[in-house]
Write a protein that holds these residues in place. Structure first.
Motif, PDB file in Angstrom:
ATOM      1  N   ALA A 192       0.863  -1.183   0.000  1.00  0.00           N
ATOM      2  CA  ALA A 192       0.000   0.000   0.000  1.00  0.00           C
ATOM      3  C   ALA A 192       0.895   1.226   0.000  1.00  0.00           C
ATOM      4  N   SER A 193       0.321   2.362  -0.334  1.00  0.00           N
ATOM      5  CA  SER A 193       1.103   3.599  -0.351  1.00  0.00           C
ATOM      6  C   SER A 193       0.467   4.609   0.580  1.00  0.00           C
ATOM      7  N   PHE A 194       1.331   5.431   1.169  1.00  0.00           N
ATOM      8  CA  PHE A 194       0.827   6.490   2.031  1.00  0.00           C
ATOM      9  C   PHE A 194       1.519   7.791   1.647  1.00  0.00           C
ATOM     10  N   SER A 208      -4.118   7.458   1.748  1.00  0.00           N
ATOM     11  CA  SER A 208      -3.533   6.171   1.368  1.00  0.00           C
ATOM     12  C   SER A 208      -4.060   5.785  -0.006  1.00  0.00           C
ATOM     13  N   GLN A 210      -3.696   2.352  -3.208  1.00  0.00           N
ATOM     14  CA  GLN A 210      -3.036   1.144  -3.714  1.00  0.00           C
ATOM     15  C   GLN A 210      -3.041   1.218  -5.220  1.00  0.00           C
ATOM     16  N   SER A 231      -8.168   4.962  -3.807  1.00  0.00           N
ATOM     17  CA  SER A 231      -7.874   5.636  -2.546  1.00  0.00           C
ATOM     18  C   SER A 231      -9.200   5.880  -1.828  1.00  0.00           C
ATOM     19  N   PRO A 232      -9.336   5.656  -0.525  1.00  0.00           N
ATOM     20  CA  PRO A 232      -8.279   5.151   0.342  1.00  0.00           C
ATOM     21  C   PRO A 232      -8.032   3.664   0.125  1.00  0.00           C
ATOM     22  N   VAL A 236      -4.955   0.101   4.893  1.00  0.00           N
ATOM     23  CA  VAL A 236      -4.283   1.075   5.757  1.00  0.00           C
ATOM     24  C   VAL A 236      -5.304   1.592   6.776  1.00  0.00           C
ATOM     25  N   GLU A 241      -1.952   3.732   9.885  1.00  0.00           N
ATOM     26  CA  GLU A 241      -1.578   5.105   9.508  1.00  0.00           C
ATOM     27  C   GLU A 241      -0.780   5.759  10.640  1.00  0.00           C
ATOM     28  N   GLU A 291      -1.811   7.121  -8.718  1.00  0.00           N
ATOM     29  CA  GLU A 291      -2.422   7.350  -7.402  1.00  0.00           C
ATOM     30  C   GLU A 291      -3.014   8.759  -7.287  1.00  0.00           C
TER      31      GLU A 291
END
Ligand code: AMP
Ligand code: GLY
Length: 429
Positions: A192-194, A208, A210, A231-232, A236, A241, A291
Motif C-alpha cells: 500500500a502507499s501512504f 492512502s 493502492q 484511494s483510500p 491502511v 496510519e 495514485e
C-alpha cells in the motif's frame, strides 16, 4: 496568482484540476502538458531539464508558485535553481530528493534512524554483489541505486535470476545507476502507499492508496508505471496510519532536517504491510501516477493554499479535508504498452464518460489534431470514479471506460479487486 506546473502525465492533469478550483489561481501554465491540461490551463513548450529557461520563464510570467509533478526534475535540482532566484516552489531540493534518487541513501537513513525496512547491503562491486547473492540465496531483491523509471527492481525467485539482475545492472541495463546496487531481503505482505505533505518541519497526512503495477488482469505480466489505483486503501487502517507516521514519516523528516536538507513537498511511502507491522519498501518524493488521479478528486481542501503553505514552511496544524468516498482510477494504455506503444490512433467519445455523474477523465499521452484526440504515449487516459464503496466506484469507472471508443487502447478489467473482495467479505459476515 500565476502557477507553473511541470509535467505531462495523468498526475499533472489531476494536479491541474485541483489547482484550478482555488480562488487564488489567476493563470495556470503547464510545461509541457497534454490535451487535458490545455483545457484547464495554458500549455507551454518549456524543457524542464533547462533550468535556466524555467527560471527565466517564471520571472517573465510573474509565477507565484512552481509545482513539479515528476521525479526527474526534482532529483536534478530544479527546485534549488528556482529558490536561488526567489521563485517559490512546491517540491524537495536536490539533497532531499535523494530519498527517491538514491535507494542506498534512503536505506542508510532508515538504518541510522530505526525506520522499519528490509535488511540490506549496498555494493559498488559486481563480484562482491554476486558473492552476496549466492551466500544469501533466494528469494532476494536486487535494486539499481538510481532512478530507473520503475525498471530498476528485480524481485528474484532464484539465485540465477538474482545473478542475472546484478550483471544487468552493473552492465548499465537499468540506466544511470552509477554501478551501485542495493540487495535486500524480500518482504511478504500486502503493498500500500501512504502520502504526506511536508513543509520541511512537519507532515500533514494526505491519503492512502493502492496501485496495480502489472499490465495484466490478476496482477500478471510485466511491470508498468501503474495500470490503476484507488484511494483510500482499506488495508491502511487508522492504527497502521498512526504507525506509519510515528515509525517511518516523522523519523525521516527529523533526520532530513537534522542533516541540513529539510524535506518539502509530497513524501510518498511505498509500504509492505507485514505480519510484523508496516515496513518501508521505498520512498518517492512526489505524487504517484496513477495514485494522484484517484487521491486528488477526494480533496475538499484548497490544494494551491496547501502547496503555498508547504513551500513557505507553514502547513496548517489541522487534518486535511478529504472526502470519505472511494475514488478508483482505471488507466487506458495504448496497445503494446509497456513495450513500444502504438501511437497516433484516434480516441472518440471521451465526453460521454465525463458526462457520467461522479466520473472524471484525466489525460496522459494525448494531443489534439484539430478537433480529433490522438494517442501520443504509453499511458493515455485515466477514468476515475468517486462512489460510496469500492465496488460501486469500480462499476462506475468501467461504465466510463466503456463509453470511450478507442480500438487502439486497452485497460485492465480488475482494478480494485483486492479491496472489492475485502468489501464483499465484510458484507457477507
Ligand atoms: P519500485 O519500482 O521501486 O516502485 O518497486 C518495485 C516493486 O518491487 C515494489 O512495488 C514491490 O512490489 C517490489 N519490491 C521492492 N522491494 C521489495 C522487497 N524488499 N520485498 C518485496 N517486494 C519488493
Ligand atoms: N504508481 C507508482 C509511482 O508513481 O511511482
Amino acid at each position: 496568482m500565476n502557477v507553473l506546473l511541470i509535467g505531462s502525465g495523468g498526475r499533472e492533469h489531476a494536479i491541474a484540476n485541483a489547482l484550478a478550483k482555488s480562488p487564488r489561481l489567476a493563470q495556470l501554465y503547464v510545461a509541457p502538458g497534454n490535451a487535458g491540461t490545455a483545457e484547464v490551463g495554458q500549455n507551454v513548450a518549456l524543457d524542464a531539464a533547462d533550468h535556466g529557461a524555467v527560471v527565466d520563464y517564471c520571472i517573465r510570467r510573474d509565477i507565484g508558485l512552481v509545482v513539479i509533478g515528476p521525479e526527474q526534475p526534482l532529483v536534478a535540482g530544479l527546485v534549488d535553481c528556482l529558490e536561488a532566484r526567489g521563485v517559490p516552489v512546491f517540491g524537495p531540493a536536490k539533497a532531499a530528493a535523494r530519498l527517491e534518487g538514491s535507494k542506498g541513501f534512503a536505506k542508510d537513513l532508515c538504518r541510522a534512524h530505526g525506520v522499519p525496512t528490509a535488511a540490506y547491503e549496498r555494493f559498488d562491486d559486481e563480484d562482491a554483489a554476486l558473492r552476496h547473492v549466492r551466500a544469501k540465496g533466494a528469494p532476494i531483491v536486487v535494486k539499481a541505486d538510481g532512478l530507473a523509471s520503475g525498471k530498476g527492481v528485480v524481485v528474484a525467485a532464484s539465485v540465477a535470476e538474482a545473478e542475472r539482475a546484478v550483471k544487468g545492472m552493473f552492465g548499465g541495463a537499468f540506466g544511470k545507476s552509477r554501478g551501485e546496487v542495493v540487495i535486500e531481503d524480500m518482504l511478504a505482505g500486502e503493498e500500500a502507499s501512504f502520502f504526506v505533505l511536508c513543509d520541511g518541519r512537519r507532515a500533514m497526512p494526505f491519503a492512502s492508496a493502492q496501485d496495480h503495477k502489472r499490465v495484466g488482469d490478476g496482477d500478471t505480466g510485466p511491470n508498468t508505471g501503474g495500470m490503476g489505483a484507488y484511494s483510500p486503501a482499506p488495508a491502511v487502517t487508522p492504527e497502521i496510519e498512526a504507525q506509519v507516521m510515528r515509525q517511518i514519516v516523522e523519523p525521516t523528516l527529523a533526520a532530513m532536517r537534522g542533516s541540513g536538507c529539510p524535506f518539502k513537498g509530497v513524501l510518498f511511502a511505498g509500504l509492505m504491510l507485514t505480519s510484523d507491522g508496516p515496513k518501508l519498501i521505498e520512498f518517492n518524493v512526489r505524487f504517484g501516477d496513477p495514485e494522484a488521479q484517484a487521491m486528488l478528486p477526494r480533496l475538499e481542501d484548497d490544494l494551491l493554499e496547501l502547496m503555498l503553505a508547504a513551500a513557505a514552511g507553514a502547513l496548517p496544524e489541522r487534518p486535511i479535508r478529504l472526502s470519505p468516498q472511494t475514488a478508483l482510477t482505471v488507466v487506458l494504455a495504448a496497445q503494446n504498452y509497456p513495450g513500444a506503444p502504438l501511437t497516433g490512433t484516434e480516441i472518440r467519445h471521451v465526453e460521454r464518460a465525463s458526462a457520467l455523474q461522479g466520473v472524471i477523465v484525466t489525460h496522459a499521452g494525448t494531443r489534439r489534431e484539430g478537433a480529433r484526440l490522438i494517442a501520443s504515449g504509453g499511458r493515455v487516459l485515466n477514468v476515475t470514479a468517486l462512489a460510496d464503496s469500492v465496488s460501486e466506484a469500480q462499476r462506475l469507472a468501467y461504465r466510463g471506460v466503456d463509453a470511450i471508443d478507442w480500438p487502439g487502447g486497452f485497460c485492465r478489467r480488475d482494478i480494485g479487486w483486492r479491496a472489492a473482495a475485502r468489501e464483499a467479505k465484510v458484507a457477507a459476515s
